[in-house]
Design a protein around this motif. Structure first.
Motif, PDB file in Angstrom:
ATOM      1  N   ALA A   1       0.898  -1.530   0.051  1.00  0.00           N
ATOM      2  CA  ALA A   1       0.146   0.146  -0.134  1.00  0.00           C
ATOM      3  C   ALA A   1       0.773   1.523  -0.004  1.00  0.00           C
ATOM      4  O   ALA A   1       0.950   2.842  -0.620  1.00  0.00           O
ATOM      5  CB  ALA A   1      -1.006  -0.176   1.103  1.00  0.00           C
ATOM      6  N   LEU A   2       2.415   1.261   0.339  1.00  0.00           N
ATOM      7  CA  LEU A   2       2.480   2.312   0.460  1.00  0.00           C
ATOM      8  C   LEU A   2       3.662   2.854  -0.700  1.00  0.00           C
ATOM      9  O   LEU A   2       3.611   3.338  -0.830  1.00  0.00           O
ATOM     10  CB  LEU A   2       3.560   1.684   1.844  1.00  0.00           C
ATOM     11  CG  LEU A   2       5.281   3.430   1.838  1.00  0.00           C
ATOM     12  CD1 LEU A   2       4.274   4.479   2.713  1.00  0.00           C
ATOM     13  CD2 LEU A   2       6.421   2.936   2.806  1.00  0.00           C
ATOM     14  N   SER A   3       3.925   1.266  -1.154  1.00  0.00           N
ATOM     15  CA  SER A   3       4.531   1.835  -2.528  1.00  0.00           C
ATOM     16  C   SER A   3       3.839   2.402  -4.053  1.00  0.00           C
ATOM     17  O   SER A   3       4.058   2.950  -4.679  1.00  0.00           O
ATOM     18  CB  SER A   3       4.898   0.348  -3.344  1.00  0.00           C
ATOM     19  OG  SER A   3       3.907   0.014  -3.286  1.00  0.00           O
ATOM     20  N   GLY A   4       2.475   2.148  -3.920  1.00  0.00           N
ATOM     21  CA  GLY A   4       1.268   3.135  -4.710  1.00  0.00           C
ATOM     22  C   GLY A   4       1.796   2.571  -6.362  1.00  0.00           C
ATOM     23  O   GLY A   4       1.446   2.967  -7.398  1.00  0.00           O
ATOM     24  N   MET A   5       2.858   1.310  -6.239  1.00  0.00           N
ATOM     25  CA  MET A   5       2.913   0.240  -7.502  1.00  0.00           C
ATOM     26  C   MET A   5       1.838  -0.403  -7.400  1.00  0.00           C
ATOM     27  O   MET A   5       0.757  -0.964  -7.169  1.00  0.00           O
ATOM     28  CB  MET A   5       4.037  -0.394  -7.041  1.00  0.00           C
ATOM     29  CG  MET A   5       5.668   0.487  -6.592  1.00  0.00           C
ATOM     30  SD  MET A   5       6.765  -0.388  -6.935  1.00  0.00           S
ATOM     31  CE  MET A   5       7.316   0.611  -7.070  1.00  0.00           C
ATOM     32  N   LYS A   6       1.632  -0.980  -8.853  1.00  0.00           N
ATOM     33  CA  LYS A   6       0.846  -2.649  -9.514  1.00  0.00           C
ATOM     34  C   LYS A   6       1.089  -3.622  -8.684  1.00  0.00           C
ATOM     35  O   LYS A   6       2.348  -3.546  -8.389  1.00  0.00           O
ATOM     36  CB  LYS A   6       0.579  -2.324 -10.475  1.00  0.00           C
ATOM     37  CG  LYS A   6       0.204  -1.006 -11.396  1.00  0.00           C
ATOM     38  CD  LYS A   6       0.060  -1.626 -13.134  1.00  0.00           C
ATOM     39  CE  LYS A   6      -0.142  -0.669 -13.589  1.00  0.00           C
ATOM     40  NZ  LYS A   6      -0.188  -0.342 -15.137  1.00  0.00           N
ATOM     41  N   GLN A   7       0.302  -4.269  -8.227  1.00  0.00           N
ATOM     42  CA  GLN A   7       0.237  -5.600  -7.790  1.00  0.00           C
ATOM     43  C   GLN A   7       1.923  -6.326  -8.310  1.00  0.00           C
ATOM     44  O   GLN A   7       2.902  -6.558  -7.688  1.00  0.00           O
ATOM     45  CB  GLN A   7      -0.133  -6.870  -7.508  1.00  0.00           C
ATOM     46  CG  GLN A   7       0.322  -7.616  -6.800  1.00  0.00           C
ATOM     47  CD  GLN A   7      -0.083  -7.763  -5.282  1.00  0.00           C
ATOM     48  OE1 GLN A   7      -1.366  -6.875  -4.884  1.00  0.00           O
ATOM     49  NE2 GLN A   7       0.725  -8.509  -4.827  1.00  0.00           N
ATOM     50  N   ASP A   8       2.507  -6.860  -9.245  1.00  0.00           N
ATOM     51  CA  ASP A   8       3.622  -7.299 -10.293  1.00  0.00           C
ATOM     52  C   ASP A   8       4.508  -6.207 -10.175  1.00  0.00           C
ATOM     53  O   ASP A   8       5.757  -7.206  -9.950  1.00  0.00           O
ATOM     54  CB  ASP A   8       2.843  -7.216 -11.461  1.00  0.00           C
ATOM     55  CG  ASP A   8       2.094  -8.601 -12.231  1.00  0.00           C
ATOM     56  OD1 ASP A   8       1.574  -9.532 -10.492  1.00  0.00           O
ATOM     57  OD2 ASP A   8       1.628  -8.568 -12.871  1.00  0.00           O
ATOM     58  N   GLU A   9       4.239  -4.773 -10.558  1.00  0.00           N
ATOM     59  CA  GLU A   9       5.121  -4.073  -9.932  1.00  0.00           C
ATOM     60  C   GLU A   9       6.721  -4.517  -9.061  1.00  0.00           C
ATOM     61  O   GLU A   9       7.169  -4.346  -9.038  1.00  0.00           O
ATOM     62  CB  GLU A   9       5.331  -2.645 -10.285  1.00  0.00           C
ATOM     63  CG  GLU A   9       6.494  -1.794 -10.594  1.00  0.00           C
ATOM     64  CD  GLU A   9       6.102  -0.148 -10.966  1.00  0.00           C
ATOM     65  OE1 GLU A   9       7.015   0.720 -11.213  1.00  0.00           O
ATOM     66  OE2 GLU A   9       4.375  -0.323 -10.523  1.00  0.00           O
ATOM     67  N   PHE A  10       5.248  -3.899  -7.351  1.00  0.00           N
ATOM     68  CA  PHE A  10       5.943  -4.369  -6.542  1.00  0.00           C
ATOM     69  C   PHE A  10       6.323  -5.566  -5.871  1.00  0.00           C
ATOM     70  O   PHE A  10       7.237  -5.495  -5.327  1.00  0.00           O
ATOM     71  CB  PHE A  10       4.309  -3.863  -5.927  1.00  0.00           C
ATOM     72  CG  PHE A  10       4.845  -3.981  -3.784  1.00  0.00           C
ATOM     73  CD1 PHE A  10       6.020  -2.694  -3.914  1.00  0.00           C
ATOM     74  CD2 PHE A  10       4.942  -4.643  -3.503  1.00  0.00           C
ATOM     75  CE1 PHE A  10       6.203  -3.604  -1.949  1.00  0.00           C
ATOM     76  CE2 PHE A  10       5.079  -4.905  -2.257  1.00  0.00           C
ATOM     77  CZ  PHE A  10       5.999  -4.546  -1.682  1.00  0.00           C
ATOM     78  N   ALA A  11       6.012  -6.910  -6.566  1.00  0.00           N
ATOM     79  CA  ALA A  11       6.331  -7.475  -6.330  1.00  0.00           C
ATOM     80  C   ALA A  11       7.670  -7.976  -6.431  1.00  0.00           C
ATOM     81  O   ALA A  11       8.648  -8.791  -5.619  1.00  0.00           O
ATOM     82  CB  ALA A  11       5.370  -9.059  -6.776  1.00  0.00           C
ATOM     83  N   ASP A  12       8.139  -7.649  -7.654  1.00  0.00           N
ATOM     84  CA  ASP A  12       9.979  -7.081  -8.450  1.00  0.00           C
ATOM     85  C   ASP A  12       9.982  -6.548  -7.554  1.00  0.00           C
ATOM     86  O   ASP A  12      11.799  -6.780  -7.260  1.00  0.00           O
ATOM     87  CB  ASP A  12       9.687  -6.739  -9.697  1.00  0.00           C
ATOM     88  CG  ASP A  12       8.867  -7.796 -10.640  1.00  0.00           C
ATOM     89  OD1 ASP A  12       9.037  -9.319 -10.736  1.00  0.00           O
ATOM     90  OD2 ASP A  12       8.660  -7.674 -11.666  1.00  0.00           O
TER      91      ASP A  12
END
Length: 388
Positions: free
Chosen positions: A64-75
């Motif tokens: 939630a803190l990242s503001g990224m899409k799920q796949d993008e944040f997972a990487d």
């Protein structure tokens, strides 16, 4: 090495200060440190870690803190775990927190034992950092550093013998908390107990020793012949080490064998605690020698003082039993043992009571006596340095 922009340096400096908050013993934030950080972490990782700060968070909170899409944040997330910048805690649900620099994230860069181009460049940059820190041993900085260690800082290490002395028994009531920082040097039996306790929950892992791996990749093999894969992680951090593949899980039996073999080779079992805080649980048992170790080795190379809480002192028990072989002198980590005229002598002001001289003597010429005291060892003069 690419030149860092002003903005990049400022971000890395800010992150280094945050990481230093995760440990009791901060490392100076100098330019060579920023160069190491720049090698390991990219801009997105730096930005995210600055945003996350030092708070322990769940995966969902970090996402939630990242503001990224799920796949993008997972990487991004898995990259941070792989580089040792985030540490996982075995809570329910699992939580993650920013790693400290040293002892912490820095060591993890070599603990897998890899020797590829990334690791080689890391070794080059880490050597530059050590060269920068060596400036503190030159006049007049040498005197300033000695004064600070002697009169301002508290002892960062506590020494107990590897063999040859029974602990003094008794209770002293002081009616207050007693604090000491850094890491403890334990006798073999205590180190064995830590391994056995952690082994009951399968929480023992084996990693490459950062110091020996760095020396090895700098063409400086361990004079004690101790293999690079020789550091034990115990307790909760063993869980993280195995899951992130920084080390491998080993049995209690194998871990005890490593303690025995390294002790006989001449090491001191050094127990590190989480955040370098002895009030927190043990995290690792490093098998340290005066050659490779970042503490003992730096002292013997003449650019770091040492300040210990010592509890024993070596004494000559039977001079007539000494055959002048020199085994005790060679194994002493602080050059407190000297063989002159074929007989052993102890420089008591340098003795930290580690017990290696007693353990290595096959003629029972030496013994350890209880003597609690602080021992301050100033930076060695260039003419006194044992190692180059």
């Amino acid at each position: 090495m690419p030149e860092l922009s002003f903005v990049r340096k400022q971000k890395l400096r800010a992150l280094a200060k945050l990481m230093n908050q995760q440990n009791e013993m901060p490392i100076p934030v100098v330019r060579p440190l920023l160069d190491i950080m720049d090698l390991v972490m990219n801009e997105d990782e730096t930005e995210f870690l600055l945003k996350a700060g030092t708070q322990r968070r769940t995966y969902e909170e970090l996402f939630a803190l990242s503001g990224m899409k799920q796949d993008e944040f997972a990487d991004l997330f898995h990259g941070l775990l792989d580089k040792g910048l985030l540490w996982e805690r075995s809570t329910t649900p699992p939580t993650f927190e920013l790693a400290p620099i040293l002892v912490g994230w820095m060591e993890l860069q070599l603990c897998r034992g890899g020797e590829g181009e990334q690791e080689k460049e890391f070794v080059r940059r880490f050597s530059n950092l050590i060269d920068a820190l060596k400036l503190g041993a030159k006049f007049p900085f040498r005197n300033i550093q000695n004064l600070v260690y002697r009169h301002i800082t508290q002892p960062y290490q506590s020494i107990a013998p590897v063999a040859g002395a029974a602990p003094a028994k008794g209770v002293i009531r002081v009616n207050r908390n007693v604090d000491h920082s850094g890491f403890n040097v334990y006798p073999a039996d205590d180190a064995c107990e830590l391994v056995e306790r952690a082994g009951r929950n399968d929480n023992v892992a084996l990693m490459h020793c950062f110091c020996r791996q760095w020396r090895k990749m700098s063409d400086e093999s361990c004079r004690f012949g101790v293999p690079a894969e020789s550091c034990l992680v115990v307790g909760e951090l063993a869980y993280h080490a195995v899951k992130a593949k920084f080390g491998r899980s080993i049995s209690t039996k194998d871990a005890l064998k490593i303690l025995e073999e390294t002790r006989d080779a001449g090491v001191v079992h050094t127990v590190f605690h989480e955040r370098d805080d002895p009030k927190l649980p043990p995290a690792a048992i490093c098998n340290c020698c005066w050659d490779c170790c970042g503490v003992y080795g730096s002292y013997n190379r003449g650019f770091l003082p040492m300040h210990f809480n010592a509890y024993h002192i070596a004494r000559v028990k039977d001079e007539s039993a000494c055959v002048g072989c020199g085994d005790c002198e060679w194994h002493c980590p602080t050059t407190a043992v000297k063989v002159k005229g074929g007989k052993v002598r102890i420089l008591e002001k340098r003795c930290i009571g580690c017990g290696q001289c007693v353990h290595q003597c096959s003629h029972a010429a030496l013994e350890l006596k209880p003597l609690p005291r602080p021992v301050f060892l100033p930076i060695l003069k260039p003419s006194e340095a044992r190692l180059g």
